[in-house]
Design a protein around this motif. Structure first.
Motif: not given
Length: 148
Positions: A31-55
């Motif tokens: 599975e390829l998850v794409v983050a289009t900027d550094g803030a989105m990448a950090l949100d994905y990695l740390f489960g914040t922002g848009t990705f707050a519900t990600r495990n």
């Protein structure tokens, strides 16, 4: 190769498409998850922002990180990843157009595992993707997760 996630941090839609095609051509079907900027990448990695519900216990197997990104640059993303116990051992391949010695040195000094210049030629890019996938997803053994 397997079903573990690859996080691609890339703001250029053409480079994203090229990376997708190169991975697919090499049967790297993660599975390829794409983050289009550094803030989105950090949100994905740390489960914040848009990705707050990600495990966040399910960390990516590999991060392909561009240097020149909007909002937060690749070096800062790398710095924050290495400063946090949850992400400090995730393999990070800097995948960028920069061939500047300063960028290479800065990437390694902040904990990059590898630095790959994006080939302009599609055939060369496919081969680079094959080698990255083969090594980082099949040959390399990652540190075990704590508690498991």
């Amino acid at each position: 190769m397997n079903d573990r996630v690859i996080l691609l941090v890339e703001d250029n839609p053409d480079d994203e498409a090229l990376t997708r095609r190169a991975l697919t051509k090499n049967n790297i079907l993660n599975e390829l998850v794409v983050a289009t900027d550094g803030a989105m990448a950090l949100d994905y990695l740390f489960g914040t922002g848009t990705f707050a519900t990600r495990n966040t216990d399910e960390a990516p197997s590999l991060v392909l990180l561009d240097l020149n990104l909007p909002k937060i640059d690749g070096i800062e993303v790398l710095r924050r990843m290495r400063a946090d116990d949850r992400t400090k051992q995730i393999p990070v391949v800097m995948l960028t157009t920069s061939k500047q010695d300063e960028d290479i040195a800065m990437s390694y000094s902040h904990g990059a595992n590898s630095y790959v210049c994006k080939p302009v030629d599609f055939t060369e890019f496919v081969e680079a993707a094959r080698q990255i996938g083969l090594y980082w997803l099949m040959i390399n053994r990652q540190a075990p997760k704590r508690g498991g």
